[in-house]
Design an enzyme around this catalytic site. Sequence first.
Site, PDB file in Angstrom:
ATOM      1  N   TYR A  64       1.412   6.149  -7.275  1.00  0.00           N
ATOM      2  CA  TYR A  64       0.767   6.966  -8.169  1.00  0.00           C
ATOM      3  C   TYR A  64      -0.265   7.799  -7.668  1.00  0.00           C
ATOM      4  O   TYR A  64      -1.179   7.031  -7.419  1.00  0.00           O
ATOM      5  CB  TYR A  64       0.813   6.302  -9.615  1.00  0.00           C
ATOM      6  CG  TYR A  64       0.344   6.966 -10.727  1.00  0.00           C
ATOM      7  CD1 TYR A  64       1.250   7.824 -11.599  1.00  0.00           C
ATOM      8  CD2 TYR A  64      -1.011   7.102 -10.879  1.00  0.00           C
ATOM      9  CE1 TYR A  64       0.886   8.437 -12.546  1.00  0.00           C
ATOM     10  CE2 TYR A  64      -1.561   8.088 -11.788  1.00  0.00           C
ATOM     11  CZ  TYR A  64      -0.452   8.480 -12.957  1.00  0.00           C
ATOM     12  OH  TYR A  64      -0.864   9.298 -13.890  1.00  0.00           O
ATOM     13  N   GLU A 120       0.031  15.473 -12.018  1.00  0.00           N
ATOM     14  CA  GLU A 120       0.279  14.078 -11.540  1.00  0.00           C
ATOM     15  C   GLU A 120       1.867  13.915 -10.853  1.00  0.00           C
ATOM     16  O   GLU A 120       2.734  14.591 -10.966  1.00  0.00           O
ATOM     17  CB  GLU A 120       0.711  13.453 -13.112  1.00  0.00           C
ATOM     18  CG  GLU A 120       1.091  12.011 -12.850  1.00  0.00           C
ATOM     19  CD  GLU A 120       1.581  11.526 -14.359  1.00  0.00           C
ATOM     20  OE1 GLU A 120       2.552  12.030 -14.850  1.00  0.00           O
ATOM     21  OE2 GLU A 120       0.959  10.975 -14.980  1.00  0.00           O
TER      22      GLU A 120
END
Length: 382
Positions: free
Chosen positions: A107, A195
């Site tokens: 992530y 993101e």
Amino acid sequence: MKLHEYQSRDLLARFGVPVPGGRVAVTPEEARAAAESIPGLKVVKAQVLMGGRGKAGGIKLSESAEEIEAFAREIIGKRLVSVQNPKGLVVGKLLVAQAVDIAEEYYAAVLTDRDRQQNVVMLSIRGGMDIEQVAEEDPDAIVKIYIDPAWGLRPFEVRQGLRRAGFPTEVHARMTDLVLKLAKVFVEMDAELVEINPVARTPDGQIVAADAKVVLDDNALYRHPEFQSAADDSAEDDIEAEAARRGIAYVRLDGNVGIIGNGAGLVMCSMDEVKAAGGAPANFLDIGGGAQAEKVKNSVELVLMAPEVKGLLINIFGGITRCDEVARGLLAAFEQLDVDIPVVARIEGTAAEEGRKILEGSRIVPASGMQEAAQKIVALTR
Ligand code: GDP
Ligand code: MN
């Protein structure tokens, strides 16, 4: 403004972020054609502006163009519902892309930490579909690197962060490169969020963005005119899309009392007063300062597009906005539209007398003061 995954991917690719090739499809036939142009394993992904598409059934991996066409037929026009979005969104577009061979899911994100008043990079080796759960259960698994506004993000800070987060050393160089590029996108594009979840590590050690989510700051869109036309495509709601086309600040809500006001603060107050009076606002709509009759008419039209609206509250405090101008817009709107719901207007300030005169004898119920107006419309809407 939230960008779709395919738009985010294109943007990231422009900055040199490794992104698998793909094509957008709006029909099953197009999905098939796109699939046939991609060798090997492909991934089809619903282009809806919500997270959790994997779990909602909006993603499929397949080698077969036929299977991809069948999946497209099944999912285009269908409403996808996820934990984050229980109301769901209807699938209009699909992204058909080269599937990534994923060995590990990480992530990486850049966003603004409002409490610290600093931009921050967030990294984790526990990326993939359950990052929200990781954040809740094991927040230490997400490492934060605060970006010094004077220096910007520096490579050694990223390497330290990667080490702290437990990334395997063999990916440090490629991850550092990726994260620096994400930070560059964030700053140069005036983003609110960049993101990547998952950042995929392939078995041969490549680092690839297998998903992408970019949110741009609406207030900086004028600096990125290439995305201005994408605004209506990015709205989550048809009426919000129409509002974007008409240049009106509008947010759809759950209640049944439509609200129109001038100035964001005044509209927020109006919403509070409707709540306090026992009602529920159906929308936020700010016609802004100095609105002309045409804009007022446009706004009334927008609010009434939502079938759940059973009453309309108009709250104008005229400064540079002239109340007579607003009143003319309201009259014009009600002449053209077939409105059979109660309407209450509170009109104060510049040219208020003239405005009220114009509305005399119309179906608009006058009110003096915001509270009285809210109470009246809530009572009439019941
Ligand atoms: P989201 O659920 O809306 O965030 O959609 P994602 O694009 O993140 O996909 C969800 C999950 O599907 C990922 O965590 C992966 O496990 C899987 N997935 C997505 N794209 C690919 C791909 O190209 N290859 C493989 N093997 N899995 C993928
Ligand atoms: Mn994802």
